[in-house]
Design an enzyme around this catalytic site. Structure first.
Site, PDB file in Angstrom:
ATOM      1  N   GLU A  59       0.933  -1.192   0.051  1.00  0.00           N
ATOM      2  CA  GLU A  59      -0.011  -0.063   0.136  1.00  0.00           C
ATOM      3  C   GLU A  59       1.042   1.380  -0.204  1.00  0.00           C
ATOM      4  O   GLU A  59       2.134   1.211   0.492  1.00  0.00           O
ATOM      5  CB  GLU A  59      -0.790   0.080   1.119  1.00  0.00           C
ATOM      6  CG  GLU A  59      -2.142  -0.955   1.180  1.00  0.00           C
ATOM      7  CD  GLU A  59      -2.817  -0.678   2.551  1.00  0.00           C
ATOM      8  OE1 GLU A  59      -4.069  -1.045   2.475  1.00  0.00           O
ATOM      9  OE2 GLU A  59      -2.651   0.202   3.527  1.00  0.00           O
ATOM     10  N   HIS A  78      -6.125   7.714  12.687  1.00  0.00           N
ATOM     11  CA  HIS A  78      -6.495   6.542  12.759  1.00  0.00           C
ATOM     12  C   HIS A  78      -8.062   6.909  13.383  1.00  0.00           C
ATOM     13  O   HIS A  78      -8.345   7.270  14.421  1.00  0.00           O
ATOM     14  CB  HIS A  78      -6.153   5.538  13.687  1.00  0.00           C
ATOM     15  CG  HIS A  78      -6.376   3.961  13.527  1.00  0.00           C
ATOM     16  ND1 HIS A  78      -5.558   3.011  13.671  1.00  0.00           N
ATOM     17  CD2 HIS A  78      -7.814   3.728  13.599  1.00  0.00           C
ATOM     18  CE1 HIS A  78      -6.294   1.887  13.586  1.00  0.00           C
ATOM     19  NE2 HIS A  78      -7.736   2.582  13.801  1.00  0.00           N
ATOM     20  N   ARG A 112     -15.808  -7.715  15.943  1.00  0.00           N
ATOM     21  CA  ARG A 112     -15.998  -8.172  17.082  1.00  0.00           C
ATOM     22  C   ARG A 112     -16.261  -6.685  17.966  1.00  0.00           C
ATOM     23  O   ARG A 112     -15.956  -5.804  17.461  1.00  0.00           O
ATOM     24  CB  ARG A 112     -14.656  -8.730  17.754  1.00  0.00           C
ATOM     25  CG  ARG A 112     -13.375  -8.136  17.422  1.00  0.00           C
ATOM     26  CD  ARG A 112     -12.395  -8.393  18.294  1.00  0.00           C
ATOM     27  NE  ARG A 112     -11.034  -7.962  17.835  1.00  0.00           N
ATOM     28  CZ  ARG A 112     -10.595  -6.893  18.343  1.00  0.00           C
ATOM     29  NH1 ARG A 112     -11.163  -5.966  18.920  1.00  0.00           N
ATOM     30  NH2 ARG A 112      -9.438  -6.125  17.791  1.00  0.00           N
ATOM     31  N   VAL A 151     -11.796  -3.161  22.378  1.00  0.00           N
ATOM     32  CA  VAL A 151     -11.756  -2.703  23.521  1.00  0.00           C
ATOM     33  C   VAL A 151     -12.195  -1.155  23.956  1.00  0.00           C
ATOM     34  O   VAL A 151     -12.470  -0.891  24.945  1.00  0.00           O
ATOM     35  CB  VAL A 151      -9.919  -2.785  23.627  1.00  0.00           C
ATOM     36  CG1 VAL A 151      -9.394  -2.096  25.001  1.00  0.00           C
ATOM     37  CG2 VAL A 151      -9.561  -4.075  23.558  1.00  0.00           C
TER      38      VAL A 151
END
Length: 453
Positions: A206, A214, A297, A300
């Site tokens: 990439e 982020h 999922r 955290v």
């Protein structure tokens, strides 16, 4: 208390630590009994103490306990659990495990094995993202099999480039090459590291973004075609690609940008036919979002989304897995205030070396807007066998300034002794001018903060 007859009879929690406690609490809030599994190293863990039932599934080594599929299935069958929540890490993104769970007429609380498998392969995930209209970082069209092909792709993409493991995660199997000369060693190293870490040496290339943020978007989908997004989280403060500090919402997105990426993520989730809770992660630079991956999922950092939306994500996740419809529509989700999460790890704040051992003093902070998700208590022995995360400090405020000040105050109150923890690191971090202003990127912690502290 008797639970809704549409719900599960009993949930086995196939994990440990704070996530096991989080699932246990959500299950209790829904009136569903729980089974906690544990290794011998976790005999005294809080998720074992509080569960309705507990089953020891093996010795401390994860491969012989928390990753032991046969032991987990046996524990579910013996205790009569009709659902398994995989938590975070371990088998939570293992498609084979999800298939085995479903094959035993037990519900896997998560997406389909097909979606887990697709999103667990970074090459396949990129193709799936492209197919549903998500923007991609310029890169190779799938796996790059040899150095000659890597050189051709790098010339086409433009340096610098990053080589990534197709089955990777947590920063392993990732190498940057700024020039053609560097590419040979980086390509070989990435493949070797990927093979050692994941048993798969497939890699792809990439474009390496120079100073991105982020940003991730929480999505939710039920089996009835309903999809919503729950806003974004800023996760740019990382060390070696591991998140340390997150906030919700991002301090740099405008309302228009926030709406754009939220709607795009919802549309993509619907086109995928996805079921359950998921997170679409992006790199953001120069007003452009680029898809990185989709985590299939619970994350955290989910508590900060809970704080600003007022929703219990784990309760909703369990309901959706039982076949229920989402009981809210997009326009009904209200985003209020600001939330920050500090990951408290049992490690030295300067060297980052693990610091297991007995906790003699544990004094969590309190007061308005402060939440602690912790696995530890006074007298607890932090194990050397598992991840160093021992607590999460989650703080809410009516706005970002209030939240930052409250986080500073909470960190000053937080005492965990005598082991080393990352509390001291967070005390310095949350007072730094760049964090206060929101002026940071994924490189900031390692290249600016840690270099000057």
């Amino acid at each position: 208390m008797r639970n809704d007859n549409r719900m599960f009879k009993k949930i086995l929690i196939a994990n440990r630590g704070d996530v096991a406690l989080r699932v246990l609490r959500a299950s209790r809030d829904l009136g569903i009994p729980t089974v906690s599994v544990h290794s011998t190293a976790d005999n005294d863990a809080m998720h074992v103490k509080l569960a309705d039932e507990s089953v020891c599934i093996g010795p401390p080594k994860s491969s012989e306990s928390y990753l032991n599929v046969q032991a987990l299935i046996s524990a579910a069958l013996v205790t009569g659990a009709d659902a398994i929540h995989p938590g975070v890490g371990f088998l939570s993104e293992n498609a084979d495990f999800a298939e085995i769970v479903n094959a035993h007429a037990i519900t896997f609380i998560g997406p389909s094995p097909e979606h887990i498998r697709t999103m667990g392969d970074k090459v396949a995930a990129k193709q799936a993202a492209k197919n549903v209209g998500l923007p991609l970082v310029p890169g190779s069209n799938g796996e790059v099999k040899n150095l000659t092909d890597a050189e051709k792709e790098a010339d086409r993409i433009g340096y610098p480039v990053i080589i990534k493991a197709a089955s990777g995660g947590g920063g392993r199997g990732m190498k940057v090459a700024a020039t053609k000369k560097e590419l040979s060693e980086a390509f070989s190293s990435a493949r070797s590291e990927a093979k050692a870490a994941f048993g798969d040496d497939k890699v792809y290339l990439e474009k390496y973004l120079t100073n991105p943020r982020h940003i991730e978007v929480q999505v939710f989908a039920d089996a009835h075609g309903n999809v919503v997004h729950l806003g974004e989280r800023e996760c740019s403060i990382q060390r070696r690609h591991q998140k340390l500090f997150e906030e919700c919402p991002s301090p740099i997105l405008s309302s228009e940008q926030r709406k754009r990426i939220g709607e795009l993520s919802s549309q993509a989730t619907k086109k995928l036919g996805y079921l359950g809770l998921g997170t679409i992660e992006y790199l953001y630079e120069n007003d452009e979002f680029f898809f990185i991956e989709m985590n299939t999922r619970l994350q955290v950092e989910h508590p900060i989304t809970e704080m600003v939306t007022g929703l219990d994500l784990v309760c909703e996740q369990i309901k959706i897995a039982s076949g229920a419809k989402l009981n809210f529509e997009q326009q009904e989700i209200l985003f209020k205030g600001h939330a920050i999460e500090c990951r408290i790890n049992a490690e030295n704040s300067s060297t980052f070396l693990p610091s297991p051992g007995k906790i003699d003093t544990f004094h969590p902070p309190g007061g308005p807007g402060v939440r602690i998700d912790a696995i530890v208590y006074q007298g607890y022995k932090v194990s050397p066998f598992y991840d160093s995360l021992i607590s999460k400090l989650i703080v809410y405020g009516k706005d970002r300034e209030t939240c930052l000040l409250r986080t500073q105050r909470a960190l000053e109150e937080f005492i965990i002794e005598p082991i080393d923890t990352s509390i001291e690191l967070h005390k310095k971090l949350v007072c730094h001018k760049d964090v206060m202003s929101g002026n940071y990127s994924i490189k900031w912690l390692e290249e600016t903060f840690l270099q000057n502290t």
